[in-house]
Design a protein around this motif. Structure first.
Motif, PDB file in Angstrom:
ATOM      1  N   LYS A  50      57.006 119.402 -73.872  1.00  0.00           N
ATOM      2  CA  LYS A  50      56.508 120.050 -72.434  1.00  0.00           C
ATOM      3  C   LYS A  50      56.794 121.570 -72.652  1.00  0.00           C
ATOM      4  CE  LYS A  50      60.601 119.813 -69.727  1.00  0.00           C
ATOM      5  NZ  LYS A  50      61.888 118.886 -69.528  1.00  0.00           N
ATOM      6  N   SER A  51      57.667 121.941 -73.638  1.00  0.00           N
ATOM      7  CA  SER A  51      58.007 123.463 -73.905  1.00  0.00           C
ATOM      8  C   SER A  51      58.463 123.588 -75.236  1.00  0.00           C
ATOM      9  CB  SER A  51      58.987 123.855 -72.826  1.00  0.00           C
ATOM     10  OG  SER A  51      60.060 123.409 -73.153  1.00  0.00           O
ATOM     11  N   LYS A  52      58.176 124.925 -75.831  1.00  0.00           N
ATOM     12  CA  LYS A  52      58.673 125.205 -77.075  1.00  0.00           C
ATOM     13  C   LYS A  52      59.206 126.398 -77.026  1.00  0.00           C
ATOM     14  CE  LYS A  52      56.308 126.515 -81.409  1.00  0.00           C
ATOM     15  NZ  LYS A  52      55.005 126.760 -82.069  1.00  0.00           N
ATOM     16  N   ARG A  53      60.467 126.750 -77.872  1.00  0.00           N
ATOM     17  CA  ARG A  53      60.911 128.390 -77.978  1.00  0.00           C
ATOM     18  C   ARG A  53      61.481 128.304 -79.332  1.00  0.00           C
ATOM     19  NH1 ARG A  53      66.696 128.412 -75.255  1.00  0.00           N
ATOM     20  NH2 ARG A  53      67.580 126.140 -75.965  1.00  0.00           N
ATOM     21  N   PRO A  54      61.010 129.687 -79.877  1.00  0.00           N
ATOM     22  CA  PRO A  54      61.791 130.074 -81.153  1.00  0.00           C
ATOM     23  C   PRO A  54      63.364 130.259 -80.809  1.00  0.00           C
ATOM     24  CG  PRO A  54      60.631 131.934 -80.581  1.00  0.00           C
ATOM     25  CD  PRO A  54      60.342 130.690 -79.245  1.00  0.00           C
ATOM     26  N   LEU A  55      64.290 129.695 -81.465  1.00  0.00           N
ATOM     27  CA  LEU A  55      65.568 129.851 -81.537  1.00  0.00           C
ATOM     28  C   LEU A  55      66.318 130.970 -82.252  1.00  0.00           C
ATOM     29  CD1 LEU A  55      67.273 126.400 -80.759  1.00  0.00           C
ATOM     30  CD2 LEU A  55      66.784 128.200 -79.247  1.00  0.00           C
ATOM     31  N   ARG A  56      65.827 130.727 -83.610  1.00  0.00           N
ATOM     32  CA  ARG A  56      66.166 131.961 -84.240  1.00  0.00           C
ATOM     33  C   ARG A  56      65.297 131.996 -85.672  1.00  0.00           C
ATOM     34  NH1 ARG A  56      72.290 130.959 -86.850  1.00  0.00           N
ATOM     35  NH2 ARG A  56      71.411 130.386 -89.053  1.00  0.00           N
ATOM     36  N   PRO A  57      65.220 132.799 -86.574  1.00  0.00           N
ATOM     37  CA  PRO A  57      64.113 132.898 -87.752  1.00  0.00           C
ATOM     38  C   PRO A  57      64.049 131.461 -88.084  1.00  0.00           C
ATOM     39  CG  PRO A  57      65.233 134.933 -87.818  1.00  0.00           C
ATOM     40  CD  PRO A  57      66.133 134.032 -86.884  1.00  0.00           C
ATOM     41  N   TYR A  58      63.008 130.833 -88.507  1.00  0.00           N
ATOM     42  CA  TYR A  58      62.484 129.553 -88.952  1.00  0.00           C
ATOM     43  C   TYR A  58      62.887 128.357 -88.099  1.00  0.00           C
ATOM     44  CZ  TYR A  58      61.902 132.936 -92.876  1.00  0.00           C
ATOM     45  OH  TYR A  58      61.816 134.158 -93.481  1.00  0.00           O
ATOM     46  N   ILE A  59      63.444 128.791 -86.868  1.00  0.00           N
ATOM     47  CA  ILE A  59      63.603 127.466 -85.840  1.00  0.00           C
ATOM     48  C   ILE A  59      62.994 127.661 -84.715  1.00  0.00           C
ATOM     49  CG2 ILE A  59      65.588 126.539 -84.543  1.00  0.00           C
ATOM     50  CD1 ILE A  59      67.590 127.266 -86.571  1.00  0.00           C
ATOM     51  N   ASP A  60      62.130 126.630 -84.534  1.00  0.00           N
ATOM     52  CA  ASP A  60      61.479 126.315 -83.210  1.00  0.00           C
ATOM     53  C   ASP A  60      62.010 125.019 -82.657  1.00  0.00           C
ATOM     54  OD1 ASP A  60      59.487 128.493 -82.958  1.00  0.00           O
ATOM     55  OD2 ASP A  60      58.253 127.495 -84.859  1.00  0.00           O
ATOM     56  N   GLU A  61      62.419 125.099 -81.148  1.00  0.00           N
ATOM     57  CA  GLU A  61      62.855 123.869 -80.566  1.00  0.00           C
ATOM     58  C   GLU A  61      61.684 123.495 -79.610  1.00  0.00           C
ATOM     59  OE1 GLU A  61      66.691 123.782 -78.167  1.00  0.00           O
ATOM     60  OE2 GLU A  61      65.165 124.628 -76.864  1.00  0.00           O
ATOM     61  N   TYR A  62      61.548 122.205 -79.797  1.00  0.00           N
ATOM     62  CA  TYR A  62      60.265 121.746 -78.981  1.00  0.00           C
ATOM     63  C   TYR A  62      61.047 120.666 -78.018  1.00  0.00           C
ATOM     64  CZ  TYR A  62      56.626 122.762 -82.135  1.00  0.00           C
ATOM     65  OH  TYR A  62      55.886 123.571 -83.065  1.00  0.00           O
ATOM     66  N   THR A  63      60.965 120.716 -76.617  1.00  0.00           N
ATOM     67  CA  THR A  63      61.549 119.993 -75.820  1.00  0.00           C
ATOM     68  C   THR A  63      60.729 118.948 -75.103  1.00  0.00           C
ATOM     69  OG1 THR A  63      62.949 121.759 -75.002  1.00  0.00           O
ATOM     70  CG2 THR A  63      62.962 119.719 -73.539  1.00  0.00           C
ATOM     71  N   LEU A  64      60.874 117.467 -75.311  1.00  0.00           N
ATOM     72  CA  LEU A  64      59.954 116.686 -75.052  1.00  0.00           C
ATOM     73  C   LEU A  64      60.172 116.338 -73.485  1.00  0.00           C
ATOM     74  CD1 LEU A  64      60.518 114.058 -77.921  1.00  0.00           C
ATOM     75  CD2 LEU A  64      59.032 116.050 -77.754  1.00  0.00           C
ATOM     76  N   ILE A  90      63.561 118.623 -80.498  1.00  0.00           N
ATOM     77  CA  ILE A  90      63.301 118.109 -81.664  1.00  0.00           C
ATOM     78  C   ILE A  90      63.351 119.630 -82.410  1.00  0.00           C
ATOM     79  CG2 ILE A  90      61.666 117.374 -83.530  1.00  0.00           C
ATOM     80  CD1 ILE A  90      62.640 115.159 -81.818  1.00  0.00           C
ATOM     81  N   ILE A  91      64.061 119.911 -83.373  1.00  0.00           N
ATOM     82  CA  ILE A  91      64.182 121.259 -84.047  1.00  0.00           C
ATOM     83  C   ILE A  91      63.255 121.354 -85.281  1.00  0.00           C
ATOM     84  CG2 ILE A  91      65.812 122.903 -85.092  1.00  0.00           C
ATOM     85  CD1 ILE A  91      66.206 122.098 -82.004  1.00  0.00           C
ATOM     86  N   LEU A  92      61.904 121.993 -85.084  1.00  0.00           N
ATOM     87  CA  LEU A  92      61.444 121.932 -86.439  1.00  0.00           C
ATOM     88  C   LEU A  92      61.685 123.381 -87.201  1.00  0.00           C
ATOM     89  CD1 LEU A  92      58.646 121.359 -87.803  1.00  0.00           C
ATOM     90  CD2 LEU A  92      57.516 122.741 -86.586  1.00  0.00           C
ATOM     91  N   LEU A  93      61.695 123.126 -88.459  1.00  0.00           N
ATOM     92  CA  LEU A  93      62.276 124.446 -89.379  1.00  0.00           C
ATOM     93  C   LEU A  93      60.902 124.865 -89.973  1.00  0.00           C
ATOM     94  CD1 LEU A  93      65.477 123.302 -91.073  1.00  0.00           C
ATOM     95  CD2 LEU A  93      65.046 124.167 -88.763  1.00  0.00           C
ATOM     96  N   GLY A  94      60.933 126.043 -90.039  1.00  0.00           N
ATOM     97  CA  GLY A  94      59.863 127.006 -91.066  1.00  0.00           C
ATOM     98  C   GLY A  94      58.511 126.289 -90.780  1.00  0.00           C
ATOM     99  N   GLU A  95      58.161 125.981 -89.566  1.00  0.00           N
ATOM    100  CA  GLU A  95      56.816 125.717 -89.183  1.00  0.00           C
ATOM    101  C   GLU A  95      56.447 124.756 -90.028  1.00  0.00           C
ATOM    102  OE1 GLU A  95      54.372 129.318 -89.514  1.00  0.00           O
ATOM    103  OE2 GLU A  95      55.843 130.527 -88.534  1.00  0.00           O
ATOM    104  N   GLY A  96      57.354 123.807 -90.497  1.00  0.00           N
ATOM    105  CA  GLY A  96      56.918 122.569 -91.412  1.00  0.00           C
ATOM    106  C   GLY A  96      56.263 122.887 -92.845  1.00  0.00           C
ATOM    107  N   ARG A  97      56.354 124.406 -93.165  1.00  0.00           N
ATOM    108  CA  ARG A  97      55.995 124.685 -94.498  1.00  0.00           C
ATOM    109  C   ARG A  97      57.239 124.570 -95.369  1.00  0.00           C
ATOM    110  NH1 ARG A  97      50.985 126.312 -94.596  1.00  0.00           N
ATOM    111  NH2 ARG A  97      50.186 127.489 -92.475  1.00  0.00           N
ATOM    112  N   LEU A  98      57.092 124.835 -96.646  1.00  0.00           N
ATOM    113  CA  LEU A  98      58.190 124.409 -97.618  1.00  0.00           C
ATOM    114  C   LEU A  98      59.296 125.292 -97.333  1.00  0.00           C
ATOM    115  CD1 LEU A  98      56.349 126.264 -99.898  1.00  0.00           C
ATOM    116  CD2 LEU A  98      56.327 124.213-101.172  1.00  0.00           C
ATOM    117  N   ILE A  99      60.314 124.578 -96.805  1.00  0.00           N
ATOM    118  CA  ILE A  99      61.609 125.303 -96.330  1.00  0.00           C
ATOM    119  C   ILE A  99      62.228 126.026 -97.516  1.00  0.00           C
ATOM    120  CG2 ILE A  99      63.095 123.282 -96.624  1.00  0.00           C
ATOM    121  CD1 ILE A  99      62.735 125.894 -93.541  1.00  0.00           C
ATOM    122  N   ASN A 100      62.267 125.618 -98.721  1.00  0.00           N
ATOM    123  CA  ASN A 100      63.020 126.037 -99.619  1.00  0.00           C
ATOM    124  C   ASN A 100      62.516 127.557 -99.948  1.00  0.00           C
ATOM    125  OD1 ASN A 100      60.773 125.021-101.006  1.00  0.00           O
ATOM    126  ND2 ASN A 100      61.480 124.792-102.799  1.00  0.00           N
TER     127      ASN A 100
END
Ligand code: ADE
Length: 417
Positions: free
Chosen positions: A310-324, A330-340
């Motif tokens: 229902k919402s999404k906000r960036p929390l810090r670089p490479y962190i997006d928080e999705y609220t259901l 749910i915390i998604l890192l690096g837009e799902g791209r290779l995090i390393n």
């Protein structure tokens, strides 16, 4: 010289970091010294679609010293180190098309810009050059001697092209060399994935339940390193033998539908699509962290997550928080791209030394005309062994050789007890 990079003034900083990486790349340095004397790649146009890092800069310098006319583009929109790109352009005079954070359209524009040089050799990390050439620019194929491929995902793509009879030039799968996947995929991905997630989040690994989706060489490496940090490891797999190995390596194994309910951190390294999907997000704990370390950003179904949230906000670089809708996050890192590579610096130089030594020697092998029929070929055993021998020598480690008696024993079938 045409190029498209973020900022040429980053070149000095990039050069220092490239020199730092070089200290851990003794095998590539030896090859570079020989290439500088012998010029085995003289006048050969080579397009390389790789992660643009300080380690890649050392490979690029080696190929250039060997006489190649080189152009580079990024193999992922989020993995470019802009200072390394600047140094390659400004200090080495190599055209580079790569900007960290470029959108998909620019990513493909950069690949096409590299292909405009009409390469005789292609070097891929994920098979995007090969794929675009065959799909959109087949007129380039007549000029191509061959190519190399760096990663598991690329090798899978190439094999499926070859199986359908669609691959029209020879490619050496560098990933399949023992001195590549045993080390780069396992120790490189293991360390750099833990590094990327740590840099992005600063989480404590001790006591966390870490779910590793896919127990190939990369998954093994991450499982091993996360366990070393005190995490409890859960492995999800589809291959029975790999699942068995994970069990006997001391991990829990269960279907992802069960793991989803208990995991604190989820890391995908399967090479497949939608390994984490809406049903799994629906059952994850509040605050679950999801990250990908596989080649493409398809392993986590991000469009599904976007739709559910229902919402999404960036929390810090490479962190997006999705609220259901029920309030879980749910915390998604690096837009799902290779995090390393997105949040850290990719594999350390010491393992890239072996991977890129294989790359340089395989390009030389191709240019010498050793393979001409279209198809997928392994790295010649002599090259693989030589890279291993040189790496050991660089570490000051010597090993035994068989005695005459032992060689004879191994060659005879008559002798038993
Ligand atoms: N792939 C993973 N790590 C890498 C690095 N440091 N440089 C280039 N390619 C990589």
């Amino acid at each position: 010289m045409k190029s498209d990079i973020k900022d040429p003034s980053l070149a000095k900083e990039g050069m220092l970091r490239i020199e730092w990486a070089s200290r851990e790349m003794p095998v590539l340095n030896l090859i570079r010294e020989r290439f500088a004397r012998e010029k085995p790649l003289k006048g050969v146009c080579l397009a390389a679609c790789l992660h643009i890092t300080t380690e890649t800069a050392n490979l690029a310098y080696t190929l250039k010293e060997g006489g190649a006319d080189l152009v580079l583009c990024a193999s992922n929109p989020l993995s470019t180190q802009d200072d390394a790109a600047a140094a390659m352009v400004e200090e080495y005079g190599i055209p580079v098309y790569a900007i960290k954070g470029e959108d998909n359209e620019t990513y493909y524009k950069h690949i096409n810009a590299a292909l405009d040089y009409s390469p005789r050799i292609t070097m891929d990390d994920g098979a995007d050059l090969v794929s675009i050439i065959h799909k959109d620019r087949p007129e380039l194929i007549g000029n191509i001697i061959g190519g190399t491929e760096e990663t598991t995902t690329g090798c899978i793509r190439l094999r499926s092209m070859a199986q359908e009879g669609k691959l029209l030039y020879p490619i050496i799968t560098v990933n399949d060399a023992d001195t590549k996947h045993f080390f780069d995929n396992r120790y490189g991905t293991g360390q750099s994935t833990v590094d990327g997630i740590t840099r992005a989040t600063n989480i404590l690994w001790a006591g966390k339940k870490v779910v590793i989706c896919g127990y190939g060489w990369c998954g093994r490496g991450v499982a091993m390193r996360a366990r070393g940090m005190g995490s409890h490891i859960i492995v999800t797999e589809v291959e029975p033998i790999r699942a068995l190995e994970a069990i006997m390596d001391g991990y829990s194994v269960m279907p992802i539908a069960e793991a989803a309910k208990v995991g604190d951190i989820f890391i995908t390294l399967s090479g497949d699509i939608h390994v984490l999907d809406s049903a799994h997000f629906s059952s994850m704990k509040d605050g679950a962290i999801v990250a990908n370390s596989g080649h493409f950003n398809v392993e986590i179904n991000i469009p599904a997550l976007e739709k559910m949230a229902k919402s999404k906000r960036p929390l810090r670089p490479y962190i997006d928080e999705y609220t259901l809708p029920d309030g879980r996050r749910i915390i998604l890192l690096g837009e799902g791209r290779l995090i390393n590579l997105a949040a850290a610096e990719g594999h350390p130089a010491s393992v890239m030394d072996m991977s890129f030594a294989n790359q340089a020697l395989c390009v030389e092998y191709m240019v010498k005309g050793r393979k001409s029929e279209p198809g997928v070929y392994p790295v010649p055993k002599d090259i693989d062994r030589e890279v291993g021998r040189l790496k050991l020598a660089s570490m000051g480690i010597s090993i035994d050789t068989l005695t005459e008696e032992q060689t004879k024993y191994l060659e005879s079938w008559e002798e038993g007890t």
